[in-house]
Every structure is written in C-alpha cells, then in structure tokens.
Design an enzyme around this catalytic site. Structure first.
Site, PDB file in Angstrom:
ATOM      1  N   GLU A 239     -22.345  34.231 -53.868  1.00 64.58           N
ATOM      2  CA  GLU A 239     -21.226  33.362 -53.501  1.00 64.58           C
ATOM      3  C   GLU A 239     -21.116  33.232 -51.994  1.00 64.58           C
ATOM      4  O   GLU A 239     -21.558  34.114 -51.255  1.00 64.58           O
ATOM      5  CB  GLU A 239     -19.903  33.966 -54.013  1.00 64.58           C
ATOM      6  N   LYS A 241     -19.276  33.660 -48.587  1.00 68.61           N
ATOM      7  CA  LYS A 241     -18.299  34.652 -48.134  1.00 68.61           C
ATOM      8  C   LYS A 241     -17.374  33.981 -47.122  1.00 68.61           C
ATOM      9  O   LYS A 241     -17.790  33.618 -46.026  1.00 68.61           O
ATOM     10  CB  LYS A 241     -19.015  35.844 -47.498  1.00 68.61           C
ATOM     11  N   ARG A 406     -15.899  51.149 -53.983  1.00 67.72           N
ATOM     12  CA  ARG A 406     -16.901  50.390 -53.235  1.00 67.72           C
ATOM     13  C   ARG A 406     -18.259  50.789 -53.785  1.00 67.72           C
ATOM     14  O   ARG A 406     -18.608  51.958 -53.773  1.00 67.72           O
ATOM     15  CB  ARG A 406     -16.814  50.747 -51.745  1.00 67.72           C
ATOM     16  N   LYS A 412     -22.490  42.648 -49.689  1.00 65.05           N
ATOM     17  CA  LYS A 412     -22.269  41.612 -48.680  1.00 65.05           C
ATOM     18  C   LYS A 412     -23.445  41.547 -47.722  1.00 65.05           C
ATOM     19  O   LYS A 412     -24.055  42.568 -47.400  1.00 65.05           O
ATOM     20  CB  LYS A 412     -20.969  41.863 -47.926  1.00 65.05           C
TER      21      LYS A 412
HETATM   22  P1  ATP Z   1     -13.778  45.590 -47.191  1.00 67.91           P
HETATM   23  O1  ATP Z   1     -12.749  44.580 -47.569  1.00 67.91           O
HETATM   24  O2  ATP Z   1     -14.942  45.645 -48.114  1.00 67.91           O
HETATM   25  O3  ATP Z   1     -13.223  46.927 -46.787  1.00 67.91           O
HETATM   26  P2  ATP Z   1     -13.974  44.298 -44.683  1.00 67.91           P
HETATM   27  O4  ATP Z   1     -12.525  44.135 -44.595  1.00 67.91           O
HETATM   28  O5  ATP Z   1     -14.734  44.764 -43.465  1.00 67.91           O
HETATM   29  O6  ATP Z   1     -14.481  45.162 -45.880  1.00 67.91           O
HETATM   30  P3  ATP Z   1     -15.885  42.366 -45.254  1.00 67.91           P
HETATM   31  O7  ATP Z   1     -16.921  43.293 -44.777  1.00 67.91           O
HETATM   32  O8  ATP Z   1     -15.785  41.081 -44.533  1.00 67.91           O
HETATM   33  O9  ATP Z   1     -14.453  42.943 -45.194  1.00 67.91           O
HETATM   34  O10 ATP Z   1     -16.189  42.090 -46.824  1.00 67.91           O
HETATM   35  C1  ATP Z   1     -15.402  42.108 -47.945  1.00 67.91           C
HETATM   36  C2  ATP Z   1     -14.341  41.017 -48.012  1.00 67.91           C
HETATM   37  O11 ATP Z   1     -14.884  39.706 -48.041  1.00 67.91           O
HETATM   38  C3  ATP Z   1     -13.523  41.035 -49.281  1.00 67.91           C
HETATM   39  O12 ATP Z   1     -12.572  42.051 -49.280  1.00 67.91           O
HETATM   40  C4  ATP Z   1     -12.912  39.647 -49.315  1.00 67.91           C
HETATM   41  O13 ATP Z   1     -11.721  39.658 -48.565  1.00 67.91           O
HETATM   42  C5  ATP Z   1     -13.904  38.793 -48.551  1.00 67.91           C
HETATM   43  N1  ATP Z   1     -14.562  37.738 -49.345  1.00 67.91           N
HETATM   44  C6  ATP Z   1     -14.832  36.500 -48.906  1.00 67.91           C
HETATM   45  N2  ATP Z   1     -15.463  35.759 -49.816  1.00 67.91           N
HETATM   46  C7  ATP Z   1     -15.615  36.532 -50.921  1.00 67.91           C
HETATM   47  C8  ATP Z   1     -16.216  36.327 -52.207  1.00 67.91           C
HETATM   48  N3  ATP Z   1     -16.775  35.175 -52.550  1.00 67.91           N
HETATM   49  N4  ATP Z   1     -16.184  37.374 -53.076  1.00 67.91           N
HETATM   50  C9  ATP Z   1     -15.614  38.558 -52.749  1.00 67.91           C
HETATM   51  N5  ATP Z   1     -15.042  38.798 -51.540  1.00 67.91           N
HETATM   52  C10 ATP Z   1     -15.039  37.800 -50.629  1.00 67.91           C
END
Ligand code: ATP
Length: 572
Positions: A239, A241, A406, A412
């Site tokens: 998907e 992001k 997690r 990601k």
């Molecule tokens: P985390 O939320 O995993 O602690 P983080 O705040 O550093 O890490 P990211 O590393 O950017 O965030 O990655 C996870 C986040 O990406 C998710 O919590 C969600 O908010 C966001 N996200 C964006 N698009 C999607 C998607 N298609 N599916 C799942 N999450 C998504």
C-alpha cells in the site's frame, strides 16, 4: 478496602526501586481487592482516574490545591506556599499540614469523590469538593490524593508492571499473554483486571473488541529493500504510505469516536472526518483505521506533514477544517456490525473494508497492489515517493490484526537519504544537562535520551542530544522537564552516564543521526561481552511527540536492526 490501605501500598511502592518487588507488592494489593474495587485501584496506581482514552482530566492547578489546603487546614495561602517551596512537592505539603485522623473512607468513596472533582466544571465547585475530600483524609492519604489530582503520582509503575502483577495475583505467569491480549483489545487495564477478578481465565479467553474502547495499534517493522519484503512475506499486499497521522474510528450508529496513534480521544478535533464517516460508511457498527492527510482541494495534491499536523489543535478547529480538509485513507477494518475482525486474515478484512466504503468523499480505501515481484514493488515505491508520499507499507495476506504489537506482518519501506540513517528514531528523554556557554543562561543544554526495551520494560540510553531545537524550544523543554524531574534515576531507566537532572521518562522526541556506532557509554543493546549502541551526530527533528507514549519510542531491537541495515548498505 480502605483508601488508607491503598495509600500504604503506594508508600511501599515508592520506597522500592526494583521492578520485580513492585510487581510483588502490586500482586498482593490486587489479591486483596474486590471486583468493584480492582479497576479503580489500577487506575489510581497508574496516577489516573480513568484510562487516558476517556479524556477525563482533573484540570486542577497547583494554585487551586494550595487554596483548598489553606481552607481545609485553616492556614494562610502564603504559609502553604512557603511550605511547598521548602518541600518541593504538594503531596508532601498536604501530608505535613493535615493533622487529623480522617474519616476512614473506603477506596471506592475516595475514588467517587476524585471522579466528581474531575467531572466538575466550575473552579469554585472544584475547590469546594477538594476541601471536603481533604477534610476526610488522613495525612498519608492526602499526600497521594493530592498527587493524583495534580497528575503527579509517579510511583514508577507502568502498564507492564501492572500486567505482571495481575498475572501473579491470579495464579500464574502463564496468564500474562491472555491479560496482554485483552489489554491490547481494549486499552483499559482496569476493565481487564475487573473481568479477570469476576470471571477468571475464561472471561479473558472470551474477551472481544468493543466499540468505544480503542484497540492498541498494530505496528510495522522496517527493512531496507523490496527484495527483503518478498523474502519475508512472499506474495503480499503493498500500500501507499501516507504521511499524516493515524486515526482509529469507532462508529456506533450515528455516534462516532476518534482515537489517535497513542489512543487519545480526538473526536472533537475532526468534524470533517466525523461528517465523512457518517456519509461514506455503509454499515452501522464499525471500527476502522486510516491515515488522515490534508489535501489541497485546488490541485488534489497532498500537503506535507508539517501542514497536516496543524489539524491537531484545540482551537480554531472549524476554520482549519475548512482551510485544510482531511482525507482519511482507510487501511484496516477491525470490527463490523457484531463481529470482531481483528482475528480474520488481512485479505478478508480488506475485502470487507472496500465493501463498506463508498469511496466518494472524505474516506477512501488506501491504494493497494498485490504482488510477489520485487520489481513491481520497486516501481510502486518510486511512484509513491515522486508523488510526495513517504514510501510503502507491505502486509502479510493471511495475518490477523496483531493489536499492540510490532512485527513483520506489516513492513514499512521509506525513502532514505544518503549519508544519514535509513529512518529517524523516536527516543525518550530521561535526563538533562544544565548546559554551558550560550546555553548556560537557559539552564538546559543537552538531553540524555533512551530507547525502550519491552522484555524488561525499561529504558536504555542511546545518546545525548544537544542540537536541533530553537532557543524557544529549549525554554519550553526546560519548563516541561522541570515538572517531571526526580531526585534520583527513575527505576525503569538503565544508564551508565550521569546527568544534572533526572526526569520521569515521559516525553518522546524524534531524532536523526549520521549513523549508529557501538559504544561502551550507552546501555542500549549492551551485554556482558558487548558494548551498547549509540547515535553519532544526533539532532532533534521534532519537538515533543504528543502522539507517542514513552513505550512507543523505538526499541533496542529497532536500533540493532538499523545498525544491521546500515552495515549492509555500506557493503553494497
Ligand atoms: P510507528 O507508528 O510504527 O511507531 P512511526 O510513528 O515512526 O512508527 P512510521 O515509521 O512512519 O511511523 O510508520 C507507521 C505508520 O505509518 C502507521 O502508524 C500509520 O500511521 C502510517 N501509515 C501510512 N499509510 C499506511 C498504510 N497504508 N498502512 C498502515 N499504516 C500506514
């Protein structure tokens, strides 16, 4: 149980620094509580009146407490102030001022009075209620009641310690995973404790997702390449992001609640999303998750994160929702009508999600492809990044929604910058230094920061951070940290380095660094044979991350994985 007995438990907890001893003390507390008391004791031990997601706060300032103390004890406010100055803590001040025995109130009576104080709107009414509560409490009870009302109980007890204690109290360590599961599904440790007390193991086994109780969010692991995604997941969903903020939406007929990444109730902040939910979802009872992102309606382009994040605000909500309307890109379905969807495989959840979304306006299903080709992922990634997205999220097709954990069910892949780490790191502030030179006048010049170690529920230091903040931000930081300062290292912090001021591990910041190195000075990843890990040239790239709890910071394991990714990239 009498509230006095609870206060005595709190006193014992305060006197221990070992987490194991804390769990034992708590286990004996929980054993002695009835069904109607155990939830309340859990909240109070965590220094809360209700779980954070209920959004109930005391709204009582130090000034108000001093006023109430002065009236209750018949001394001048000036005297209370002077004593507070001397003690440095209003709980201790109350303890010293109160000379009477109290009315031997039960835990439930005190809890009810505290709840009423929190729910009372007018300041005058709050003071009156506080006075009447204080008059009924003995000095030890008042010490803790005052700290609770101020949101400063700070017993050093975290969720994980409560879970351990509940398991021990109810007959064994192997109960722990059941308790954790239930907690992950409702984010309410008090409710879990109550169900356990009431219905034993069976009640926990039958525990299901409920509308109105936020589900602890599933989180993603990271890898360095599209090949690695396929190696781990095989054929999978990929998907876009979106770089906004994550929301969990609960719809119960016409009633909608919205929770943030760290499970705070944000319903009032997003009138546009609520309208969208009521318009765009073709189902009555739903829990779904998505990423909210602001869109420029003229061009149809995404706004950068810095713009989107402005929608998280307490004031000017209506204006901003017109200026920067949000789209919610929905990516998961966790509950539908009467059914718990978290246990179903991703593909089935996704299919049902697409069926209930009309994809017309505010709510849309996230863009998705299903593939087993690294090349295809690469192309999808490149396209996403060119459009200003953050990267991609890959998902295992047959995996359930793993609440509160997690793992590699979600992966990601973000755009990375040469010469810097593949990703930023979220760290917790555990102490600070007074600062020298230009910063000396601010009284703060550097932070000691740590990452989280879930297996021991502790914070391990990984770096000092001295750059990335403006002078104004340093000032605010100093004020915030002042309020959580401690006289000694917090029991959950593991550090070799010393600091000028230790603080409660509460605030998370995001940092960037040039690389991760091995260092004997830090405890993250340190073993008897091996040194720890440290960040080289760290700089803050965010101010306090209000959306993250300390346990949401990156973990020691994340740091080790980033170190390995870095080694691999440098060999290429
Ligand atoms: P985390 O939320 O995993 O602690 P983080 O705040 O550093 O890490 P990211 O590393 O950017 O965030 O990655 C996870 C986040 O990406 C998710 O919590 C969600 O908010 C966001 N996200 C964006 N698009 C999607 C998607 N298609 N599916 C799942 N999450 C998504």
């Amino acid at each position: 149980m009498l509230f006095l007995e609870l206060a005595q438990y709190f006193q014992r907890l305060e006197e221990t620094t070992s987490r194991l001893d804390m769990a034992d003390i708590l286990a004996s507390l929980f054993k002695n509580l009835g069904v109607e008391e155990v939830d309340k004791a859990v909240y109070l031990t965590l220094g809360e009146i209700l779980p954070a997601f209920r959004g109930v706060e005391f709204g009582v300032s130090e000034k108000l407490i001093m006023e109430a103390l002065s009236k209750a004890c018949g001394v001048k406010v000036k005297q209370v102030e002077a004593l507070y100055k001397q003690k440095g803590d209003l709980g201790d001040t109350a303890q010293e001022l109160i000379k009477w025995e109290g009315r031997k109130l039960s835990l439930q009576q005190v809890y009810t009075e505290l709840l009423q104080i929190a729910q009372t709107k007018g300041t005058l009414d709050k003071v009156m209620k506080l006075i009447s509560l204080l008059k009924g409490l003995s000095s030890l009870e008042a010490r803790y009641a005052v700290r609770i009302v101020l949101g400063r109980l700070r017993l050093g007890v975290g969720d994980a310690t409560i879970i351990d204690a509940l398991a021990v109290a109810s007959g064994g360590k192997d109960l722990k995973s059941l308790i954790e599961r239930a907690y992950n599904l409702c984010s309410d440790l008090g409710l879990v404790a109550k169900r356990l007390k009431e219905g034993g193991i069976k009640a926990l086994e039958e525990f299901r997702v409920q509308l109105g109780y936020p589900i602890r969010m599933a989180l993603a692991e990271r890898v360095a390449s599209a090949e690695e995604i396929i190696k781990r997941l095989g054929r999978c969903a990929v998907e876009a992001k979106y770089d906004g903020f994550r929301l969990q939406v609960h719809k119960d007929g016409q009633k909608v609640e919205i929770f943030s990444r760290n499970l705070e109730r944000m319903t009032n902040m997003f009138p546009d999303i609520i309208k969208g939910v009521l318009q765009d979802i073709r189902a009555q009872r739903v829990i779904l998750e998505g990423e909210a992102i602001a869109i420029n309606e003229e061009t149809g382009e995404f706004y950068p994160f810095q713009v989107t994040i402005q929608r998280k605000r307490k004031y000017g909500i209506e204006e901003y929702s017109k200026e920067y309307p949000l789209k919610l890109f929905c990516f998961d379905l966790l509950f539908l009508e009467e059914e718990d969807y978290t246990v179903k495989p991703f593909q089935e959840r996704r299919k049902a999600l697409e069926e209930i979304l009309s994809n017309t306006n505010t709510l849309r299903a996230s863009e998705i492809i299903i593939t087993d080709s690294p090349k295809e992922i690469e192309a999808f990634f490149e396209e996403a990044v060119t459009r200003g997205l953050e990267g991609i999220m890959a998902k295992r097709l047959d995996a359930p929604y793993t609440a509160g954990s997690r793992n590699f069910n979600w992966i990601k892949l973000k755009r990375s910058y040469r010469g810097a780490l593949a990703d930023t790191i979220d760290v917790v502030i555990v102490g600070y230094y007074y600062g020298r030179g230009a910063r000396a006048k601010l009284g703060i010049g550097g932070l000691l920061v740590a990452v989280y170690e879930p297996s021991t529920d502790t914070f391990k230091t990984v770096s000092k951070v001295g750059s990335g903040f403006t002078e104004e931000e340093w000032r605010t930081l100093k004020d915030l940290l002042e309020r959580v300062k401690l006289s000694h290292k917090h029991p959950r912090v593991d550090s070799i380095l010393d600091v000028d001021v230790w603080v409660e591990p509460r605030y998370v910041i995001t940092v960037n660094a040039d690389e991760i190195t091995r260092s004997p000075l830090h405890t993250a990843g340190r073993t008897i044979e091996e040194p720890g890990y440290a960040l080289r040239f760290p700089r803050a790239v965010s101010f306090i991350r209000e959306d993250k709890n300390p346990e949401d910071a990156n973990t020691v394991e994340d740091i080790i994985r980033l170190y390995q990714i870095q080694k691999r990239v440098s060999m290429e």
